[in-house]
Write a protein that holds these residues in place. Structure first.
Motif, PDB file in Angstrom:
ATOM      1  N   SER A  55     -24.209  27.536  33.100  1.00 19.37           N
ATOM      2  CA  SER A  55     -25.366  26.904  33.702  1.00 19.37           C
ATOM      3  C   SER A  55     -26.547  27.058  32.664  1.00 19.37           C
ATOM      4  N   LEU A  56     -27.285  25.845  32.608  1.00 17.86           N
ATOM      5  CA  LEU A  56     -28.534  25.809  31.824  1.00 17.86           C
ATOM      6  C   LEU A  56     -29.569  25.397  32.666  1.00 17.86           C
ATOM      7  N   ILE A  57     -30.514  25.702  32.937  1.00 16.13           N
ATOM      8  CA  ILE A  57     -31.660  25.576  33.974  1.00 16.13           C
ATOM      9  C   ILE A  57     -32.937  24.984  33.007  1.00 16.13           C
ATOM     10  N   HIS A  58     -33.392  23.868  33.650  1.00 19.14           N
ATOM     11  CA  HIS A  58     -34.471  23.067  33.009  1.00 19.14           C
ATOM     12  C   HIS A  58     -35.654  22.929  34.044  1.00 19.14           C
ATOM     13  N   SER A  59     -36.847  23.119  33.217  1.00 16.47           N
ATOM     14  CA  SER A  59     -38.142  23.161  33.713  1.00 16.47           C
ATOM     15  C   SER A  59     -38.956  21.773  33.478  1.00 16.47           C
ATOM     16  N   PHE A  60     -39.445  21.061  34.428  1.00 21.59           N
ATOM     17  CA  PHE A  60     -40.456  19.968  33.885  1.00 21.59           C
ATOM     18  C   PHE A  60     -41.605  20.126  34.608  1.00 21.59           C
ATOM     19  N   THR A  61     -42.721  20.614  34.006  1.00 21.50           N
ATOM     20  CA  THR A  61     -44.037  20.860  34.699  1.00 21.50           C
ATOM     21  C   THR A  61     -44.917  19.996  34.508  1.00 21.50           C
ATOM     22  N   PHE A  62     -45.503  19.378  35.516  1.00 17.35           N
ATOM     23  CA  PHE A  62     -46.820  18.315  35.271  1.00 17.35           C
ATOM     24  C   PHE A  62     -47.910  18.942  35.709  1.00 17.35           C
ATOM     25  N   ARG A  63     -48.973  18.668  34.931  1.00 18.93           N
ATOM     26  CA  ARG A  63     -50.433  19.230  34.976  1.00 18.93           C
ATOM     27  C   ARG A  63     -51.401  18.354  34.465  1.00 18.93           C
ATOM     28  N   ASN A  64     -52.331  17.800  35.031  1.00 17.46           N
ATOM     29  CA  ASN A  64     -53.338  17.341  34.544  1.00 17.46           C
ATOM     30  C   ASN A  64     -53.160  16.018  33.597  1.00 17.46           C
ATOM     31  N   GLY A  65     -52.071  15.320  33.853  1.00 18.98           N
ATOM     32  CA  GLY A  65     -51.436  14.128  32.974  1.00 18.98           C
ATOM     33  C   GLY A  65     -50.619  14.506  31.986  1.00 18.98           C
ATOM     34  N   GLU A  66     -50.312  15.733  31.690  1.00 21.40           N
ATOM     35  CA  GLU A  66     -49.393  16.217  30.597  1.00 21.40           C
ATOM     36  C   GLU A  66     -48.053  16.843  31.363  1.00 21.40           C
ATOM     37  N   MET A  67     -47.016  16.914  30.592  1.00 26.33           N
ATOM     38  CA  MET A  67     -45.714  17.493  30.897  1.00 26.33           C
ATOM     39  C   MET A  67     -45.225  18.417  29.908  1.00 26.33           C
ATOM     40  N   THR A  68     -44.569  19.638  30.367  1.00 31.46           N
ATOM     41  CA  THR A  68     -44.217  20.581  29.635  1.00 31.46           C
ATOM     42  C   THR A  68     -42.439  20.652  29.892  1.00 31.46           C
ATOM     43  N   TYR A  69     -42.084  21.330  29.142  1.00 26.62           N
ATOM     44  CA  TYR A  69     -40.438  21.525  29.176  1.00 26.62           C
ATOM     45  C   TYR A  69     -40.234  22.654  28.827  1.00 26.62           C
ATOM     46  N   ARG A  70     -39.205  23.550  29.624  1.00 26.18           N
ATOM     47  CA  ARG A  70     -38.662  24.798  29.106  1.00 26.18           C
ATOM     48  C   ARG A  70     -37.021  24.731  29.726  1.00 26.18           C
ATOM     49  N   SER A  71     -36.114  25.740  29.160  1.00 27.59           N
ATOM     50  CA  SER A  71     -34.902  25.709  29.433  1.00 27.59           C
ATOM     51  C   SER A  71     -34.422  26.943  29.263  1.00 27.59           C
ATOM     52  N   LYS A  72     -33.552  27.689  30.004  1.00 23.56           N
ATOM     53  CA  LYS A  72     -32.746  28.871  29.810  1.00 23.56           C
ATOM     54  C   LYS A  72     -31.614  28.757  30.445  1.00 23.56           C
ATOM     55  N   PHE A  73     -30.533  29.529  29.963  1.00 22.07           N
ATOM     56  CA  PHE A  73     -29.240  29.735  30.379  1.00 22.07           C
ATOM     57  C   PHE A  73     -29.430  30.789  31.767  1.00 22.07           C
ATOM     58  N   LEU A  74     -28.647  30.647  32.879  1.00 20.98           N
ATOM     59  CA  LEU A  74     -28.551  31.392  33.772  1.00 20.98           C
ATOM     60  C   LEU A  74     -27.783  32.729  33.311  1.00 20.98           C
ATOM     61  N   LYS A  75     -28.611  33.741  33.225  1.00 17.50           N
ATOM     62  CA  LYS A  75     -27.984  34.931  32.866  1.00 17.50           C
ATOM     63  C   LYS A  75     -27.117  35.757  34.035  1.00 17.50           C
ATOM     64  N   SER A  76     -26.122  34.929  34.248  1.00 20.37           N
ATOM     65  CA  SER A  76     -25.126  35.434  35.679  1.00 20.37           C
ATOM     66  C   SER A  76     -24.129  36.535  35.010  1.00 20.37           C
ATOM     67  N   HIS A  77     -23.603  37.311  35.799  1.00 17.98           N
ATOM     68  CA  HIS A  77     -22.275  38.090  35.384  1.00 17.98           C
ATOM     69  C   HIS A  77     -21.617  37.417  34.494  1.00 17.98           C
ATOM     70  N   THR A  78     -21.021  36.204  34.885  1.00 14.79           N
ATOM     71  CA  THR A  78     -20.134  35.483  34.151  1.00 14.79           C
ATOM     72  C   THR A  78     -20.834  35.114  32.775  1.00 14.79           C
ATOM     73  N   TYR A  79     -21.702  34.762  32.499  1.00 19.61           N
ATOM     74  CA  TYR A  79     -22.325  34.555  31.360  1.00 19.61           C
ATOM     75  C   TYR A  79     -22.541  35.605  30.568  1.00 19.61           C
ATOM     76  N   ASN A  80     -23.081  36.885  30.966  1.00 19.45           N
ATOM     77  CA  ASN A  80     -23.314  37.987  30.385  1.00 19.45           C
ATOM     78  C   ASN A  80     -21.793  38.507  29.794  1.00 19.45           C
ATOM     79  N   ARG A  81     -20.873  38.507  30.519  1.00 23.88           N
ATOM     80  CA  ARG A  81     -19.483  38.882  30.385  1.00 23.88           C
ATOM     81  C   ARG A  81     -19.036  38.131  29.163  1.00 23.88           C
TER      82      ARG A  81
END
Length: 169
Positions: A55-81
């Motif tokens: 899983s890769l989680i994405h975030s799109f944040t909208f503020r004052n006419g601008e957009m920012t992006y970030r993403s992180k892998f879900l650090k689940s037990h499965t991912y960590n193992r």
């Protein structure tokens, strides 16, 4: 080795300002969270199905006419193992992990039974839900993973049968 399904995604842990063509309405404020497969191989092992990628989680944040992006892998037990082993060690929807054929029959049987009993994935790569003020990565498996919607950090694994008690890492 590159997966036959897609190129591995990467994390963008810090917000990056998006280049906007046109304009984002100034009234559009808030954050859109999306979830889906993002890591299709670990070490030299590849997943066999599109729904198996980590899983890769994405975030799109909208503020004052601008957009920012970030993403992180879900650090689940499965991912960590999987990352720790540098290979796929937990079975997924279309990718089964089998016992080492070089071990004796008892070790293979024990490994196979252990995989069936204790190796349920918690790779929640389908959706994000809000429950009260909390956010969870979800799919059709026995666990959900609570995430911080601002930083996308994984807070802990939750079993719906445990009355939404968070299992902290």
């Amino acid at each position: 080795m590159q997966s036959i399904f897609a190129k591995n995604g990467s994390e963008t842990p810090e917000p990056v300002k998006a280049e906007v063509t046109g304009s984002v309405p100034s009234w559009l404020q808030g954050t859109l969270l999306r979830n889906g497969p993002g890591l299709f191989s670990v070490g030299s092992c590849e997943y066999n199905h599109w729904f198996d990628g980590m899983s890769l989680i994405h975030s799109f944040t909208f503020r004052n006419g601008e957009m920012t992006y970030r993403s992180k892998f879900l650090k689940s037990h499965t991912y960590n193992r999987n990352i720790k082993a540098d290979k796929i060690v937990v079975s997924e929807f279309g990718t089964m992990i089998y016992p080492d054929p070089c071990t004796n029959i008892f070790s293979r049987a024990f490994t196979h039974l252990r995989n069936i009993i204790s190796n349920f994935t918690d790779n929640n790569l389908i959706n994000i839900i809000r429950y009260g003020q909390d956010y969870y990565a979800t799919s059709e498996i026995n666990y959900m993973n609570q995430i911080d919607p601002g930083t996308l950090e994984t807070i802990g694994r939750v079993s719906p049968h445990m009355r939404m008690t968070v299992l902290r890492f």
